[in-house]
Design a protein around this motif. Structure first.
Motif, PDB file in Angstrom:
ATOM      1  N   VAL A 222      27.931  13.478 -41.657  1.00  0.00           N
ATOM      2  CA  VAL A 222      27.581  12.062 -41.817  1.00  0.00           C
ATOM      3  C   VAL A 222      26.117  12.026 -42.225  1.00  0.00           C
ATOM      4  CG1 VAL A 222      27.340   9.811 -40.717  1.00  0.00           C
ATOM      5  CG2 VAL A 222      29.230  11.299 -40.072  1.00  0.00           C
ATOM      6  N   VAL A 223      25.841  11.444 -43.387  1.00  0.00           N
ATOM      7  CA  VAL A 223      24.477  11.470 -43.914  1.00  0.00           C
ATOM      8  C   VAL A 223      24.014  10.059 -44.252  1.00  0.00           C
ATOM      9  CG1 VAL A 223      25.335  11.985 -46.245  1.00  0.00           C
ATOM     10  CG2 VAL A 223      22.961  12.444 -45.690  1.00  0.00           C
ATOM     11  N   VAL A 224      22.776   9.744 -43.826  1.00  0.00           N
ATOM     12  CA  VAL A 224      22.100   8.522 -44.248  1.00  0.00           C
ATOM     13  C   VAL A 224      21.098   8.923 -45.327  1.00  0.00           C
ATOM     14  CG1 VAL A 224      20.507   6.684 -43.570  1.00  0.00           C
ATOM     15  CG2 VAL A 224      22.353   7.351 -42.031  1.00  0.00           C
ATOM     16  N   SER A 225      21.199   8.335 -46.502  1.00  0.00           N
ATOM     17  CA  SER A 225      20.273   8.689 -47.579  1.00  0.00           C
ATOM     18  C   SER A 225      20.136   7.531 -48.555  1.00  0.00           C
ATOM     19  CB  SER A 225      20.771   9.930 -48.330  1.00  0.00           C
ATOM     20  OG  SER A 225      19.907  10.246 -49.401  1.00  0.00           O
ATOM     21  N   HIS A 226      18.923   7.411 -49.131  1.00  0.00           N
ATOM     22  CA  HIS A 226      18.690   6.429 -50.193  1.00  0.00           C
ATOM     23  C   HIS A 226      18.769   7.084 -51.564  1.00  0.00           C
ATOM     24  CE1 HIS A 226      16.329   4.121 -46.924  1.00  0.00           C
ATOM     25  NE2 HIS A 226      17.529   3.592 -47.069  1.00  0.00           N
ATOM     26  N   ASP A 227      19.106   8.379 -51.587  1.00  0.00           N
ATOM     27  CA  ASP A 227      19.207   9.119 -52.844  1.00  0.00           C
ATOM     28  C   ASP A 227      20.653   9.014 -53.348  1.00  0.00           C
ATOM     29  OD1 ASP A 227      19.503  11.085 -54.828  1.00  0.00           O
ATOM     30  OD2 ASP A 227      17.920  12.315 -53.959  1.00  0.00           O
ATOM     31  N   GLN A 228      20.860   8.163 -54.348  1.00  0.00           N
ATOM     32  CA  GLN A 228      22.219   7.870 -54.806  1.00  0.00           C
ATOM     33  C   GLN A 228      22.889   9.086 -55.442  1.00  0.00           C
ATOM     34  OE1 GLN A 228      22.512   4.149 -57.004  1.00  0.00           O
ATOM     35  NE2 GLN A 228      20.677   3.375 -56.007  1.00  0.00           N
TER      36      GLN A 228
END
Length: 653
Positions: A222-228
């Motif tokens: 499960v990853v939270v990222s702003h890198d689309q």
């Protein structure tokens, strides 16, 4: 409430969140939210800042307790959590030893084996020999002889050099310490790996390495990222955090955007249809409320309205912005030229006799691994870094430099609007507030003190200050750091509308793809240039395999250089000079065609023109002819440029 349970027929998920509610003060961050995580799921958690993505990871990890609901976890489920709190972790141990802590059981076995071997110096009993054999069997089963090699591979994969591995953790900056903690976590291989903004402190090669690692990771992620781009490359499920709930989309980030758009269109149509029905019903009730003959029908409709499940109106998170940039002066054609530039820090060479040129209208992205000198190149271009060689600044060049240290340069006691006013632009308060609105500061947000802003909000203020200046040349060092997806998209739109020149350092591929028309990279201490978009560069770079390099080397061996006579050299030089003159003349023609197109576009923007059909048809006809001419001259210009390049290469041989 947390419940641990073994796997059974009705519990097929590795981890299950059921009817979760979580409150901060009186505000609900989650309300009856549910999510089921299965083994090998690769989930991207997305949503606006402040919706609770990082909080959810901390609830799953047990750092926070839910207000209501339950989290059921399989008995054999282990959790590994990378979060920004680990930045403060310090240790005297080398980074290799810190990473090896992932193999605690195996290291303990190694210590026991060493203790038994020491004991065997004086004790040769069967009991001791059997004990040693058992320990060695377990050590081998745990692949104990390979753990060091595995740790070295992961550490070097995320950017550490071989000599770095022996350095103490405490000697590295926070970002590099975070990489060590990521390496340790990857080596532990928990059945559920949770990553909160893992790309924040990684350069582009390291991000790509982590992507490839996660694709084949045996457990769930499960990853939270702003890198689309990162999300697109390593997840197969997207979970959106919005309106206190969790909505699952069975695909990567691009699938999520497409699917969400379709769902929202259906939802908005349902909302509008329901609103029309409600208004019609309310009119009926109001009209016949006083008539006894209609009382039953009126009461029936009143009850129907009360029982109705209301459809929510769609809130559009995709903001389109319109920036109005203005320059008091336009720069000359040449913005910055570097000639035979060298730069070194002691024994560390950054550049050696390199040459580069930035022209008006260039939108350049400087990419590559950390430590190659990207930020140094920005300072050299800015003129603030001492160099050997020559740096020439063009006519009427007005620079503006954005870097992360400028967040600290903001006056913390100023309100946001005050800080914008002090940026030195001639914009009115209304214009400044419109700009702030584009950067998601609306209404009374403009009067917030800088000292109460988050890192992302400060970054948006600093970027807004950079963009409202009358600079015709921007230098942007990692401008997307601390920005969420919405803010990154706003910055992309702003730079697409920017008519000046810019050079940006960034590891965000979605951002680079959206803004760059040239790619710079540093190779063999030289600035190399690729004339094209980042997607084109990626395709070209993929073809530059070691085999291609070997073939090129063989070709050079097969065709040895033959010294040119003075006459041949003179003829080539004369031909090159002629071709460069043709290129220059062609560029003037193209600029004139663009100017003529601009004049017609201005006329077509006038509503009065549409009242005169003959004039409109004539303008459209001329406009299409200009487009055809421009395409032809541009094709000829590109062909001439290739001929110039071939002549220059021939002269250099």
């Amino acid at each position: 409430m947390r419940i641990e349970t073994e796997q059974n027929p009705y519990f097929c998920s590795m981890l299950s969140i059921n009817n979760l509610s979580y409150y901060i003060g009186g505000r609900a961050l989650y309300e009856n939210a549910s999510l089921h995580i299965k083994p090998k799921d690769k989930i991207g958690l997305v949503g606006l800042n402040g919706t609770g993505k990082s909080t959810l990871l901390k609830i799953i990890n047990g750092d926070y307790q839910p207000s209501n609901g339950e989290i059921q976890k399989a008995k054999d489920c282990t959790i590994g959590f990378l979060n920004q709190d680990l930045l403060s972790y310090q240790s005297e141990d080398s980074i290799l030893d810190v990473a090896l802590e992932a193999f605690k059981e195996t290291l303990n076995l190694q210590e026991e084996i060493e203790a038994v071997l020491k004991q065997m110096e004086t004790d040769y009993s069967d009991e001791i020999i059997n004990r040693l054999a058992q320990l060695q069997d377990r050590f081998e089963a745990n692949e104990g002889y390979t753990i060091k090699a595995k740790a070295e591979e992961v550490l070097e994969g995320i950017g550490f050099s071989t000599p770095d591995l022996k350095r103490p953790l405490k000697t590295f900056s926070g970002g590099w310490r975070m990489r060590v903690m990521l390496a340790k976590l990857l080596l532990e291989k928990p059945s559920l790996l949770m990553l909160d903004e893992p790309t924040n402190h990684l350069d582009l090669p390291s991000i790509q390495w982590v992507e490839n690692y996660l694709k084949t990771y045996e457990g769930a992620v499960v990853v939270v990222s702003h890198d689309q781009t990162f999300l697109n490359n390593c997840i197969d499920t997207t979970v959106e955090v919005s309106r206190q709930s969790l909505t699952t989309y069975a695909g990567n980030y691009s699938f999520y955007k497409s699917e969400k758009a379709e769902r929202e269109e259906i939802q908005q149509n349902a909302f509008e249809n329901q609103q029309k029905m409600i208004k019609d019903t309310e009119r009926f009730i109001e009209r016949f409320r006083a008539k006894a003959s209609k009382s039953n029908q009126v009461q029936s409709r009143v009850k129907a309205l009360g029982r109705m499940d209301r459809v929510d109106e769609v809130i559009n998170d995709n903001i389109s912005v319109n920036f109005k940039f203005k320059f008091s002066k336009q720069s000359g054609r040449d913005v910055i030229t570097l000639e035979d530039v060298s730069k070194a820090y002691g024994d560390l060479t950054i550049l050696k006799n390199t040459t580069a040129r930035i022209e008006r209208g260039d939108k350049i992205a400087l990419i590559g691994a950390n430590g190659k000198g990207k930020s140094t190149v920005l300072r050299i271009i800015d003129g603030t870094e001492p160099i050997k060689g020559e740096r020439k600044e063009g006519y009427n060049v007005i620079k503006s430099f954005f870097a992360q240290h400028q967040l600290e340069a903001l006056n913390v006691n100023n309100e946001i609007l005050q800080e914008m006013v002090q940026a030195g632009s001639d914009k009115t308060e209304t214009e400044l507030r419109n700009v702030l609105g584009c950067f998601l500061f609306t209404n009374d947000d403009a009067f917030k003190k800088i000292k109460v802003l988050s890192g992302g909000e400060k970054s948006r203020v600093a970027l807004a200050k950079t963009l409202i200046s009358e600079a015709n040349f921007l230098l942007l060092d990692e401008p997307t750091n601390h920005l969420d997806m919405q803010s990154v998209n706003i910055l992309i739109q702003a730079l697409q509308q920017y008519e000046g020149t810019f050079l940006t350092v960034s590891h965000d591929r979605h951002f680079i793809k959206g803004v760059a028309n040239k790619i710079w990279y540093i190779e063999n201490h030289e600035i190399k240039e690729y004339l094209g978009t980042y997607e084109e560069y990626e395709a070209w770079s993929a073809k530059q395999t070691p085999q291609a390099a070997v073939s090129a080397k063989k070709e050079k061996v097969a065709k040895p250089k033959v010294p040119k006579t003075d006459t041949e050299f003179s003829q080539l030089s004369k031909a090159l000079k002629g071709k460069k003159k043709e290129v220059s003349d062609m560029e003037l023609i193209i600029m004139e065609l663009e100017e003529q197109k601009g004049k017609i576009e201005s006329q077509l923007a006038d509503p009065k023109v549409f009242e005169d059909q003959d004039k409109l048809a004539s303008l459209n006809d001329n406009y299409q002819k200009l487009i055809t001419k421009e395409k032809k001259f541009t094709a000829d210009w590109e062909k001439l440029l290739e001929e110039v390049e071939e002549l220059e290469m021939e002269l250099s041989e």
